[in-house]
Design a protein around this motif. Structure first.
Motif, mmCIF file in Angstrom:
data_model
loop_
_atom_site.group_PDB
_atom_site.id
_atom_site.type_symbol
_atom_site.label_atom_id
_atom_site.label_comp_id
_atom_site.label_asym_id
_atom_site.label_seq_id
_atom_site.Cartn_x
_atom_site.Cartn_y
_atom_site.Cartn_z
ATOM 1 N N LYS A 1 0.828 -1.200 0.000
ATOM 2 C CA LYS A 1 0.000 0.000 0.000
ATOM 3 C C LYS A 1 0.866 1.255 0.000
ATOM 4 C CE LYS A 1 -3.977 2.205 0.576
ATOM 5 N NZ LYS A 1 -5.078 2.159 -0.415
ATOM 6 N N SER A 2 2.013 1.193 0.686
ATOM 7 C CA SER A 2 2.884 2.381 0.796
ATOM 8 C C SER A 2 3.885 2.480 -0.347
ATOM 9 C CB SER A 2 3.638 2.338 2.132
ATOM 10 O OG SER A 2 4.485 1.193 2.176
ATOM 11 N N ARG A 3 3.750 1.617 -1.354
ATOM 12 C CA ARG A 3 4.605 1.633 -2.558
ATOM 13 C C ARG A 3 6.076 1.374 -2.185
ATOM 14 N NH1 ARG A 3 0.988 5.865 -3.517
ATOM 15 N NH2 ARG A 3 -0.373 5.545 -5.325
ATOM 16 N N ARG A 4 6.256 0.441 -1.310
ATOM 17 C CA ARG A 4 7.596 0.010 -0.939
ATOM 18 C C ARG A 4 7.656 -1.499 -1.017
ATOM 19 N NH1 ARG A 4 6.253 4.548 1.629
ATOM 20 N NH2 ARG A 4 7.834 6.164 2.039
ATOM 21 N N ARG A 5 8.856 -2.061 -0.896
ATOM 22 C CA ARG A 5 9.009 -3.516 -0.938
ATOM 23 C C ARG A 5 9.748 -3.967 0.314
ATOM 24 N NH1 ARG A 5 10.236 -1.723 -6.064
ATOM 25 N NH2 ARG A 5 12.473 -1.788 -5.599
ATOM 26 N N ILE A 6 9.660 -5.243 0.580
ATOM 27 C CA ILE A 6 10.371 -5.814 1.713
ATOM 28 C C ILE A 6 11.026 -7.115 1.266
ATOM 29 C CG2 ILE A 6 8.364 -7.093 2.612
ATOM 30 C CD1 ILE A 6 9.446 -6.397 5.457
ATOM 31 N N ALA A 7 12.260 -7.338 1.680
ATOM 32 C CA ALA A 7 12.999 -8.568 1.352
ATOM 33 C C ALA A 7 13.366 -9.274 2.646
ATOM 34 C CB ALA A 7 14.257 -8.223 0.554
ATOM 35 N N PHE A 8 13.484 -10.586 2.531
ATOM 36 C CA PHE A 8 13.762 -11.386 3.723
ATOM 37 C C PHE A 8 14.874 -12.376 3.417
ATOM 38 C CE2 PHE A 8 12.933 -15.194 6.346
ATOM 39 C CZ PHE A 8 13.090 -14.631 7.603
ATOM 40 N N GLU A 9 15.883 -12.424 4.267
ATOM 41 C CA GLU A 9 16.982 -13.363 4.116
ATOM 42 C C GLU A 9 17.169 -14.110 5.431
ATOM 43 O OE1 GLU A 9 20.492 -11.287 3.024
ATOM 44 O OE2 GLU A 9 19.705 -10.536 1.103
ATOM 45 N N ALA A 10 17.335 -15.440 5.313
ATOM 46 C CA ALA A 10 17.532 -16.252 6.518
ATOM 47 C C ALA A 10 18.232 -17.536 6.138
ATOM 48 C CB ALA A 10 16.192 -16.563 7.178
ATOM 49 N N PRO A 11 18.979 -18.161 7.026
ATOM 50 C CA PRO A 11 19.610 -19.459 6.745
ATOM 51 C C PRO A 11 18.551 -20.519 6.484
ATOM 52 C CG PRO A 11 20.513 -18.446 8.735
ATOM 53 C CD PRO A 11 19.296 -17.669 8.382
ATOM 54 N N ASP A 12 18.959 -21.563 5.784
ATOM 55 C CA ASP A 12 18.019 -22.658 5.514
ATOM 56 C C ASP A 12 17.644 -23.379 6.796
ATOM 57 O OD1 ASP A 12 18.087 -22.037 2.844
ATOM 58 O OD2 ASP A 12 19.757 -23.413 2.413
ATOM 59 N N GLU B 1 12.241 4.370 4.897
ATOM 60 C CA GLU B 1 12.555 3.937 3.530
ATOM 61 C C GLU B 1 11.865 4.838 2.490
ATOM 62 O OE1 GLU B 1 14.488 1.720 0.756
ATOM 63 O OE2 GLU B 1 14.610 1.403 2.932
ATOM 64 N N PRO B 2 12.607 5.322 1.522
ATOM 65 C CA PRO B 2 11.981 6.151 0.478
ATOM 66 C C PRO B 2 10.966 5.339 -0.340
ATOM 67 C CG PRO B 2 14.394 6.364 0.457
ATOM 68 C CD PRO B 2 14.065 5.202 1.337
ATOM 69 N N GLU B 3 10.041 6.021 -0.965
ATOM 70 C CA GLU B 3 9.030 5.352 -1.790
ATOM 71 C C GLU B 3 9.717 4.635 -2.947
ATOM 72 O OE1 GLU B 3 5.092 6.612 -4.396
ATOM 73 O OE2 GLU B 3 5.663 7.786 -2.602
ATOM 74 N N GLY B 4 9.344 3.371 -3.171
ATOM 75 C CA GLY B 4 9.945 2.535 -4.190
ATOM 76 C C GLY B 4 11.148 1.750 -3.689
ATOM 77 N N GLY B 5 11.611 2.024 -2.470
ATOM 78 C CA GLY B 5 12.759 1.326 -1.920
ATOM 79 C C GLY B 5 12.379 -0.004 -1.304
ATOM 80 N N THR B 6 13.412 -0.708 -0.841
ATOM 81 C CA THR B 6 13.216 -2.044 -0.281
ATOM 82 C C THR B 6 13.828 -2.113 1.115
ATOM 83 O OG1 THR B 6 13.305 -3.045 -2.475
ATOM 84 C CG2 THR B 6 13.667 -4.500 -0.571
ATOM 85 N N VAL B 7 13.017 -2.569 2.065
ATOM 86 C CA VAL B 7 13.490 -2.839 3.426
ATOM 87 C C VAL B 7 13.945 -4.288 3.472
ATOM 88 C CG1 VAL B 7 12.830 -3.031 5.846
ATOM 89 C CG2 VAL B 7 12.003 -1.107 4.472
ATOM 90 N N LEU B 8 15.146 -4.513 4.016
ATOM 91 C CA LEU B 8 15.691 -5.864 4.102
ATOM 92 C C LEU B 8 15.684 -6.329 5.551
ATOM 93 C CD1 LEU B 8 17.165 -8.359 2.972
ATOM 94 C CD2 LEU B 8 19.321 -7.093 3.251
ATOM 95 N N VAL B 9 15.095 -7.492 5.761
ATOM 96 C CA VAL B 9 15.125 -8.149 7.068
ATOM 97 C C VAL B 9 16.019 -9.370 6.935
ATOM 98 C CG1 VAL B 9 13.771 -9.255 8.869
ATOM 99 C CG2 VAL B 9 12.805 -7.316 7.610
ATOM 100 N N ARG B 10 17.094 -9.398 7.709
ATOM 101 C CA ARG B 10 18.065 -10.481 7.567
ATOM 102 C C ARG B 10 18.266 -11.166 8.920
ATOM 103 N NH1 ARG B 10 22.781 -8.090 5.110
ATOM 104 N NH2 ARG B 10 23.431 -7.449 7.209
#
Length: 455
Positions: A334-345, A372-381
Motif C-alpha cells: 500500500k505504501s509503494r515500498r518492498r520488503i525482502a527477507f533473508e535467513a539461513p536454511d 525507507e523512500p518510496e519505491g525502496g526495499t526494506v531488508l530483514v536479515r
C-alpha cells in the motif's frame, strides 16, 4: 476513638522532667560534696552538719504543751534512743532568741546562745568552744513545728547516713517554689526548642501535601532537614520515586498499546479498501489474529518488564521473523515500498520469549518502513549467530542521535510521522531479554538496526 499521641507534648514533658531531675540530682550531689568540704564554704565534715536536721525533727516532735499553755521538751522514744547513742548530744528550743530556752533543753547549748539575745536572727551555724580550744559545730534555725514557729538548736550530734536524706528533704521542701519555677521555665524553653526543632518536619509535611501524580518525581525537598529525620525523608522520596516509575511505566504502556495497534489497524484498513481481492476473508481473519497477537504481545511486554513473563520458550528466530514480514506485506504494498527477507536454511533457535521477539521485530520493521523512500526495499536479515538486522535506505541516524532515538517519544522533528515509541519499546524489551541493539549506517545511506540475542 483512640486519641492520637502528640510528639511535641511528649518531647516537652520529657525534656522538662529530665531538666528537673537533673537539677534535683545535681543539688543532691552538691549537698553531699559540700558536706564533705569538697566544694562550698564549709570547713567541717558530714557529722558536724547533717545530723542537725534529724535532731531538729526529733526535738520538734518532742515539744509538748502544758495545761497552762506553756511549752517544754519531753523527749519521745526516738529522741531518748538518740541520747543513748550520743551521750554528748545537745539540743534546745526557743520561742524567741531574746527569751530563755524551753524547759527540757540542754544547759550547755542554752547557755552558749544567751549572747544572741542582743540581736534578732533567723538562724545561724556556730561552734562550741572547749577549754582547750576544740570546736564542735552546732546550728540554730527557726522552723515550723506542730506547736508553731520555734528556734530549734542542736549540736554535738553523731552522723549517720540517714542524715543525708533528712538534709536533702529539708532543702527540697524549702526550695519547692524554686523547683516549680525551674519546671515552668524548662517547659517553656522545651516548647520553644521542640517547636523550632520540628519545623523541618512540618515543612516536609507541607511539601508532601503538594505532591500529585505530575510531581511525584520531585519528592520532598527539605534542605535543612536534620540528620534524625533525613532517613525518613529519604525513604519517602525513594517510595515516591518507585511510585513515579510505576506511573511512568503505566503511561508508557498505554502509549505503547496505542502505538502497536496503529500499524495493524492501518493494515486492516488497507484490506478493507479492496474487499474484492482474492483471499480477502482469509486475510481479514489473519489481520484480526494479528491485532489479537499484538494485544497479547503488549501484555507480555508489560509482564516481562515486571519480571512475570517466561524467558525460556523455544523460539525459531527465522520462522518468527518470516511471519512478521508476511503480516506487513499488505501495508508495504500500500505504501509503494518492498520488503525482502533473508535467513539461513536451517532454523535459528534460541530460548527466549516469543511474543517479545515478535514485538521487537515488528517495531524495527515499522521504523524502517517510515524511513525507507518510496519505491525502496526494506531488508530483514536473520543470521545464524542469532542476529536480526533490519536495513533501510533512508536518511540514516546521525552519530549524535544514536542514544537519543531509544528515548520514549523522541523524534528528530515534529514533521516526522510516528509517536517516537517504537525504538523505545525495542530497547526496553531487548534489555529485559539480556540482548543488545545497535544502529549503524547502511552502506550507500540509511540505517541498519541489529538486534542480537544471548546464547
Amino acid at each position: 476513638m483512640t486519641r492520637t499521641p502528640s510528639l511535641t507534648r511528649r518531647l516537652i514533658l520529657d525534656l522538662s522532667y529530665t531538666q528537673l531531675v537533673a537539677v534535683v540530682l545535681a543539688w543532691f550531689m552538691t549537698t553531699i560534696l559540700g558536706g564533705f568540704g569538697i566544694i562550698g564554704a564549709y570547713d567541717y565534715w558530714l557529722e558536724d552538719y547533717y545530723s542537725y536536721y534529724r535532731i531538729r525533727d526529733l526535738v520538734s516532735q518532742s515539744i509538748a504543751r502544758a495545761a497552762d499553755g506553756s511549752l517544754r521538751i519531753e523527749p519521745n522514744d526516738e529522741l531518748r534512743a538518740e541520747i543513748l547513742r550520743t551521750p554528748m548530744l545537745s539540743y534546745a528550743a526557743f520561742q524567741s532568741m531574746r527569751q530563755p530556752a524551753l524547759p527540757g533543753s540542754s544547759e550547755d547549748i542554752s547557755a552558749a546562745l544567751l549572747g544572741v539575745a542582743s540581736v534578732e536572727v533567723r538562724g545561724m551555724d556556730f561552734y562550741f568552744l572547749s577549754a582547750w580550744g576544740q570546736k564542735t559545730a552546732g546550728s540554730v534555725w527557726r522552723w515550723k513545728t506542730p506547736v508553731g514557729p520555734l528556734f530549734i538548736a542542736a549540736g554535738k550530734g553523731k552522723f549517720q547516713w540517714l542524715d543525708i536524706l533528712h538534709a536533702f528533704r529539708n532543702e527540697l521542701v524549702s526550695q519547692s517554689l524554686y523547683l516549680v519555677a525551674v519546671f515552668s521555665v524548662s517547659s517553656v524553653v522545651a516548647w520553644l526548642a521542640v517547636r523550632r526543632g520540628l519545623a523541618p518536619l512540618r515543612r516536609a509535611a507541607e511539601a508532601a501535601e503538594r505532591i500529585d501524580l505530575d510531581s511525584l518525581g520531585q519528592g520532598i525537598r527539605v534542605d535543612d532537614a536534620p540528620i534524625e529525620i533525613r532517613p525518613l525523608v529519604d525513604a519517602v522520596n525513594r517510595a515516591l520515586a518507585r511510585l513515579d516509575a510505576g506511573v511512568a511505566r503505566m503511561r508508557r504502556y498505554t502509549a505503547n498499546v496505542a502505538h502497536e495497534l496503529r500499524t495493524p489497524v492501518a493494515i486492516l484498513r488497507a484490506r478493507l479498501e479492496n474487499p474484492e481481492e482474492r483471499g480477502f476473508r482469509v486475510d481479514l481473519q489473519r489481520d484480526t489474529r494479528r491485532i489479537q497477537t499484538i494485544v497479547e504481545q503488549m501484555l507480555i511486554a508489560a509482564r516481562l518488564t515486571e519480571g512475570q513473563a517466561p524467558r525460556d520458550q523455544d523460539v525459531d528466530l527465522s520462522a518468527t521473523a518470516r511471519g512478521i514480514v508476511a503480516d506487513y506485506s499488505p501495508l508495504i504494498y500500500k505504501s509503494r515500498r518492498r520488503i525482502a527477507f533473508e535467513a539461513p536454511d536451517a532454523p535459528v533457535r534460541l530460548r527466549s520469549n516469543r511474543m517479545a521477539i515478535e514485538c521487537i521485530i515488528a517495531n524495527l520493521i515499522d521504523n524502517a518502513l517510515r524511513a525507507e523512500p518510496e519505491g525502496g526495499t526494506v531488508l530483514v536479515r536473520i543470521d545464524a549467530d542469532r542476529r536480526v538486522s533490519v536495513i533501510d535506505h533512508g536518511g540514516g541516524v546521525a552519530e549524535r542521535d544514536r542514544e537519543l532515538i531509544f528515548e520514549p517519544f523522541w523524534r528528530r522533528n515534529e514533521s516526522e510521522p510516528g509517536a517516537g515509541l517504537g525504538l523505545a519499546i525495542v530497547k526496553e524489551l531487548i534489555d529485559k531479554l539480556g540482548g543488545r541493539v545497535l544502529v549503524e549506517t547502511t552502506p550507500g545511506g540509511g540505517a541498519t538496526f541489529s538486534v542480537s540475542f544471548p546464547v
